[in-house]
Write a protein that holds these residues in place. Structure first.
Motif, mmCIF file in Angstrom:
data_model
loop_
_atom_site.group_PDB
_atom_site.id
_atom_site.type_symbol
_atom_site.label_atom_id
_atom_site.label_comp_id
_atom_site.label_asym_id
_atom_site.label_seq_id
_atom_site.Cartn_x
_atom_site.Cartn_y
_atom_site.Cartn_z
ATOM 1 N N ILE A 179 0.849 -1.182 0.000
ATOM 2 C CA ILE A 179 0.000 0.000 0.000
ATOM 3 C C ILE A 179 0.885 1.232 0.000
ATOM 4 O O ILE A 179 1.840 1.318 0.771
ATOM 5 N N ARG A 180 0.561 2.186 -0.881
ATOM 6 C CA ARG A 180 1.272 3.469 -0.908
ATOM 7 C C ARG A 180 0.251 4.569 -0.632
ATOM 8 O O ARG A 180 -0.755 4.673 -1.337
ATOM 9 N N VAL A 181 0.530 5.344 0.398
ATOM 10 C CA VAL A 181 -0.385 6.404 0.814
ATOM 11 C C VAL A 181 0.246 7.757 0.505
ATOM 12 O O VAL A 181 1.416 7.999 0.831
ATOM 13 N N ASP A 182 -0.532 8.632 -0.120
ATOM 14 C CA ASP A 182 -0.054 9.959 -0.494
ATOM 15 C C ASP A 182 0.135 10.820 0.751
ATOM 16 O O ASP A 182 -0.821 11.108 1.475
ATOM 17 N N LEU A 183 1.381 11.244 0.995
ATOM 18 C CA LEU A 183 1.700 12.128 2.122
ATOM 19 C C LEU A 183 2.281 13.458 1.647
ATOM 20 O O LEU A 183 2.924 14.177 2.422
#
Length: 272
Positions: free
Chosen positions: A193-197
Protein backbone atom coordinates in the motif's frame (compact mmCIF):
# COMPACT_ATOMS: atom_id res chain seq x y z
CA UNK A 1 38.77 -68.66 -53.89
CA UNK A 2 37.28 -68.74 -57.38
CA UNK A 3 36.89 -65.56 -59.41
CA UNK A 4 33.12 -65.77 -59.03
CA UNK A 5 33.31 -65.94 -55.27
CA UNK A 6 35.86 -63.13 -55.19
CA UNK A 7 33.53 -60.96 -57.25
CA UNK A 8 30.60 -61.71 -54.92
CA UNK A 9 32.67 -60.82 -51.83
CA UNK A 10 33.83 -57.55 -53.39
CA UNK A 11 30.24 -56.73 -54.36
CA UNK A 12 28.94 -57.33 -50.85
CA UNK A 13 31.77 -55.26 -49.30
CA UNK A 14 30.96 -52.41 -51.69
CA UNK A 15 27.25 -52.54 -50.86
CA UNK A 16 27.86 -52.61 -47.12
CA UNK A 17 30.36 -49.75 -47.36
CA UNK A 18 27.91 -47.65 -49.38
CA UNK A 19 25.08 -48.39 -46.94
CA UNK A 20 27.28 -47.52 -44.00
CA UNK A 21 28.28 -44.24 -45.69
CA UNK A 22 24.69 -43.37 -46.48
CA UNK A 23 23.56 -44.23 -42.92
CA UNK A 24 26.42 -42.23 -41.47
CA UNK A 25 25.49 -39.19 -43.57
CA UNK A 26 21.79 -39.55 -42.61
CA UNK A 27 22.68 -39.91 -38.92
CA UNK A 28 24.99 -36.92 -39.11
CA UNK A 29 22.32 -34.88 -40.85
CA UNK A 30 19.71 -35.96 -38.26
CA UNK A 31 22.06 -35.13 -35.37
CA UNK A 32 22.71 -31.69 -36.85
CA UNK A 33 18.98 -31.03 -37.26
CA UNK A 34 18.26 -32.15 -33.67
CA UNK A 35 21.11 -29.96 -32.37
CA UNK A 36 19.81 -26.98 -34.33
CA UNK A 37 16.28 -27.58 -32.97
CA UNK A 38 17.57 -27.75 -29.37
CA UNK A 39 19.67 -24.62 -29.85
CA UNK A 40 16.67 -22.82 -31.36
CA UNK A 41 14.48 -23.96 -28.44
CA UNK A 42 17.04 -22.75 -25.89
CA UNK A 43 17.32 -19.39 -27.68
CA UNK A 44 13.52 -19.07 -27.73
CA UNK A 45 13.30 -19.83 -23.99
CA UNK A 46 16.04 -17.28 -23.30
CA UNK A 47 14.24 -14.62 -25.36
CA UNK A 48 10.97 -15.29 -23.50
CA UNK A 49 12.77 -15.13 -20.14
CA UNK A 50 14.41 -11.81 -21.01
CA UNK A 51 11.08 -10.48 -22.33
CA UNK A 52 9.40 -11.52 -19.06
CA UNK A 53 12.05 -9.70 -17.02
CA UNK A 54 11.72 -6.60 -19.21
CA UNK A 55 7.90 -6.65 -18.83
CA UNK A 56 8.24 -7.01 -15.04
CA UNK A 57 10.65 -4.06 -14.96
CA UNK A 58 8.24 -1.95 -17.02
CA UNK A 59 5.38 -2.83 -14.66
CA UNK A 60 7.44 -1.85 -11.61
CA UNK A 61 8.51 1.38 -13.28
CA UNK A 62 4.89 2.14 -14.19
CA UNK A 63 3.94 1.75 -10.50
CA UNK A 64 6.14 4.76 -9.72
CA UNK A 65 3.60 7.01 -11.43
CA UNK A 66 0.45 4.99 -10.79
CA UNK A 67 -2.58 7.28 -10.38
CA UNK A 68 -3.95 7.66 -6.88
CA UNK A 69 -7.21 6.07 -5.78
CA UNK A 70 -9.31 8.33 -3.55
CA UNK A 71 -11.02 6.69 -0.61
CA UNK A 72 -13.68 8.63 1.27
CA UNK A 73 -16.02 5.83 2.39
CA UNK A 74 -16.83 5.51 6.07
CA UNK A 75 -15.06 2.75 7.99
CA UNK A 76 -16.90 -0.48 8.67
CA UNK A 77 -16.09 -3.52 10.73
CA UNK A 78 -13.01 -4.02 12.91
CA UNK A 79 -10.39 -1.72 11.36
CA UNK A 80 -6.71 -1.68 12.33
CA UNK A 81 -5.27 1.57 13.71
CA UNK A 82 -1.61 2.37 13.00
CA UNK A 83 -0.40 5.54 14.76
CA UNK A 84 2.33 7.40 12.86
CA UNK A 85 4.76 9.73 14.60
CA UNK A 86 6.70 12.16 12.38
CA UNK A 87 9.58 13.99 14.07
CA UNK A 88 11.43 16.79 12.24
CA UNK A 89 15.14 16.76 12.92
CA UNK A 90 16.35 19.05 15.69
CA UNK A 91 20.06 19.74 16.37
CA UNK A 92 21.08 18.47 19.79
CA UNK A 93 18.10 16.14 20.08
CA UNK A 94 18.88 12.46 19.63
CA UNK A 95 16.18 9.97 18.71
CA UNK A 96 18.60 7.21 17.75
CA UNK A 97 19.62 6.25 14.22
CA UNK A 98 17.24 4.27 12.00
CA UNK A 99 19.07 2.06 9.51
CA UNK A 100 17.29 1.61 6.14
CA UNK A 101 15.59 -1.76 5.83
CA UNK A 102 15.75 -4.28 2.99
CA UNK A 103 12.45 -3.13 1.46
CA UNK A 104 13.66 0.49 1.29
CA UNK A 105 16.96 -0.55 -0.31
CA UNK A 106 15.06 -2.65 -2.86
CA UNK A 107 12.73 0.24 -3.67
CA UNK A 108 15.56 2.74 -4.19
CA UNK A 109 17.43 0.27 -6.41
CA UNK A 110 14.27 -0.16 -8.48
CA UNK A 111 13.89 3.60 -8.93
CA UNK A 112 17.50 3.98 -10.08
CA UNK A 113 17.14 1.01 -12.43
CA UNK A 114 14.13 2.69 -14.05
CA UNK A 115 16.22 5.84 -14.37
CA UNK A 116 18.97 3.88 -16.10
CA UNK A 117 16.33 2.57 -18.51
CA UNK A 118 15.23 6.20 -19.03
CA UNK A 119 11.79 5.46 -17.56
CA UNK A 120 10.36 7.92 -15.02
CA UNK A 121 13.78 9.21 -14.03
CA UNK A 122 13.53 11.19 -10.77
CA UNK A 123 15.58 11.81 -7.67
CA UNK A 124 14.37 9.91 -4.63
CA UNK A 125 15.11 9.94 -0.92
CA UNK A 126 13.93 7.29 1.51
CA UNK A 127 13.05 7.75 5.18
CA UNK A 128 13.04 4.51 7.14
CA UNK A 129 10.42 4.14 9.85
CA UNK A 130 10.93 2.57 13.25
CA UNK A 131 8.25 0.02 14.14
CA UNK A 132 7.40 0.21 17.83
CA UNK A 133 4.99 -1.80 19.93
CA UNK A 134 2.04 0.42 19.07
CA UNK A 135 3.19 2.96 16.48
CA UNK A 136 5.62 3.81 13.68
CA UNK A 137 8.09 6.68 14.04
CA UNK A 138 9.82 8.65 11.27
CA UNK A 139 12.67 11.12 11.68
CA UNK A 140 12.80 13.81 8.99
CA UNK A 141 16.26 15.20 8.33
CA UNK A 142 16.75 18.95 8.22
CA UNK A 143 17.77 18.89 4.53
CA UNK A 144 14.24 17.80 3.57
CA UNK A 145 12.92 21.28 4.38
CA UNK A 146 14.86 22.72 1.41
CA UNK A 147 13.89 20.07 -1.17
CA UNK A 148 11.35 20.73 -3.90
CA UNK A 149 9.27 17.63 -3.22
CA UNK A 150 7.04 16.54 -6.11
CA UNK A 151 5.63 13.35 -4.55
CA UNK A 152 5.69 11.83 -1.08
CA UNK A 153 4.29 8.44 -0.22
CA UNK A 154 4.14 6.07 2.74
CA UNK A 155 4.96 2.46 1.82
CA UNK A 156 3.39 -0.42 3.73
CA UNK A 157 4.01 -4.10 3.01
CA UNK A 158 1.27 -6.29 4.43
CA UNK A 159 0.74 -10.03 4.66
CA UNK A 160 -2.57 -10.67 2.91
CA UNK A 161 -3.04 -14.44 2.41
CA UNK A 162 -6.79 -14.07 1.81
CA UNK A 163 -6.23 -11.36 -0.84
CA UNK A 164 -8.83 -9.11 0.76
CA UNK A 165 -9.08 -5.48 -0.46
CA UNK A 166 -7.27 -3.15 1.94
CA UNK A 167 -8.09 0.57 1.99
CA UNK A 168 -6.04 2.99 4.08
CA UNK A 169 -7.67 6.01 5.72
CA UNK A 170 -5.94 8.98 7.37
CA UNK A 171 -8.35 9.81 10.16
CA UNK A 172 -7.47 13.49 10.14
CA UNK A 173 -8.40 13.81 6.46
CA UNK A 174 -11.58 11.76 6.84
CA UNK A 175 -12.67 14.00 9.74
CA UNK A 176 -12.51 17.01 7.40
CA UNK A 177 -14.25 15.12 4.58
CA UNK A 178 -11.02 14.94 2.60
CA UNK A 179 -10.11 11.76 0.71
CA UNK A 180 -7.11 9.60 1.49
CA UNK A 181 -5.21 9.01 -1.73
CA UNK A 182 -3.46 5.68 -2.19
CA UNK A 183 -2.46 2.95 -4.62
CA UNK A 184 -1.97 -0.77 -4.04
CA UNK A 185 -0.45 -3.80 -5.72
CA UNK A 186 -0.36 -7.48 -4.76
CA UNK A 187 2.29 -10.10 -5.48
CA UNK A 188 1.58 -13.53 -4.07
CA UNK A 189 0.35 -13.10 -0.50
CA UNK A 190 1.92 -9.66 -0.04
CA UNK A 191 0.04 -6.42 -0.65
CA UNK A 192 1.93 -3.14 -0.89
CA UNK A 193 0.00 0.00 0.00
CA UNK A 194 1.27 3.47 -0.91
CA UNK A 195 -0.39 6.40 0.81
CA UNK A 196 -0.05 9.96 -0.49
CA UNK A 197 1.70 12.13 2.12
CA UNK A 198 2.62 15.01 -0.16
CA UNK A 199 0.33 17.42 1.69
CA UNK A 200 2.00 16.48 4.98
CA UNK A 201 5.56 17.10 3.79
CA UNK A 202 4.60 20.40 2.19
CA UNK A 203 2.94 21.56 5.38
CA UNK A 204 5.93 20.51 7.47
CA UNK A 205 8.10 22.55 5.11
CA UNK A 206 5.68 25.41 5.66
CA UNK A 207 6.14 25.24 9.40
CA UNK A 208 9.91 25.10 8.91
CA UNK A 209 9.74 28.36 6.93
CA UNK A 210 9.96 26.83 3.49
CA UNK A 211 7.77 27.47 0.47
CA UNK A 212 4.07 28.09 0.91
CA UNK A 213 2.02 24.95 0.64
CA UNK A 214 -1.25 24.37 -1.12
CA UNK A 215 -3.86 21.90 0.05
CA UNK A 216 -5.00 21.06 3.58
CA UNK A 217 -3.45 23.38 6.16
CA UNK A 218 -1.50 21.83 8.98
CA UNK A 219 -2.67 24.60 11.29
CA UNK A 220 -6.30 23.73 10.58
CA UNK A 221 -5.58 20.08 11.27
CA UNK A 222 -4.27 20.57 14.82
CA UNK A 223 -6.23 18.96 17.56
CA UNK A 224 -7.91 21.23 20.06
CA UNK A 225 -6.73 20.13 23.50
CA UNK A 226 -10.19 20.63 24.96
CA UNK A 227 -11.48 17.89 22.63
CA UNK A 228 -9.11 14.95 23.19
CA UNK A 229 -11.50 12.58 21.45
CA UNK A 230 -10.74 14.22 18.09
CA UNK A 231 -8.44 12.25 15.82
CA UNK A 232 -6.70 15.19 14.17
CA UNK A 233 -2.89 15.22 13.96
CA UNK A 234 -1.24 16.58 17.09
CA UNK A 235 1.48 19.19 16.65
CA UNK A 236 3.80 19.20 19.65
CA UNK A 237 5.61 22.54 19.88
CA UNK A 238 8.15 21.13 22.32
CA UNK A 239 9.39 18.09 20.41
CA UNK A 240 8.11 19.40 17.08
CA UNK A 241 6.47 16.08 16.33
CA UNK A 242 3.35 15.27 14.39
CA UNK A 243 0.98 12.44 15.24
CA UNK A 244 -1.18 10.87 12.53
CA UNK A 245 -3.68 8.05 12.72
CA UNK A 246 -3.64 5.65 9.77
CA UNK A 247 -6.52 3.20 9.68
CA UNK A 248 -6.42 0.03 7.57
CA UNK A 249 -9.89 -0.94 6.39
CA UNK A 250 -9.96 -4.66 5.54
CA UNK A 251 -13.71 -5.02 5.36
CA UNK A 252 -14.99 -7.06 8.29
CA UNK A 253 -11.69 -7.51 10.14
CA UNK A 254 -7.97 -7.27 9.35
CA UNK A 255 -7.08 -9.63 12.18
CA UNK A 256 -9.51 -12.37 11.12
CA UNK A 257 -8.10 -12.18 7.57
CA UNK A 258 -4.53 -12.47 8.97
CA UNK A 259 -3.57 -9.05 7.57
CA UNK A 260 -0.51 -7.66 9.36
CA UNK A 261 2.54 -5.51 8.66
CA UNK A 262 5.58 -7.46 7.47
CA UNK A 263 8.27 -4.78 7.77
CA UNK A 264 8.73 -1.34 9.23
CA UNK A 265 7.17 1.11 6.72
CA UNK A 266 9.16 3.79 4.97
CA UNK A 267 8.45 7.15 3.30
CA UNK A 268 9.67 7.84 -0.24
CA UNK A 269 10.23 11.44 -1.35
CA UNK A 270 10.61 12.35 -5.00
CA UNK A 271 12.19 15.74 -5.55
CA UNK A 272 13.61 17.99 -8.25
Amino acid sequence: MTPARTWIVLFLVTVFTCDAGVYSRVLSRRTTVEYDERASLRADILRRWKRGIADAHRERCAELTAPWIEHTASLQGDSTLLPLRVRPFLPGVSYGSIFPGKSLFSFVRGVYHCCQQKVHCRSVKGIQGRLGEADVEFLLLKEISSLTVTRAELHLQLSNPQHVPIRPVLSSLAKHNLPTRYSSSTQGDVTEIRVDLHFLIKNLQDVAGSVTSSGPSLVNMRRVESHPQDSDPVWDDTSRGLDLSLVLDCGLSCESNDVHILHAPFIALYYK
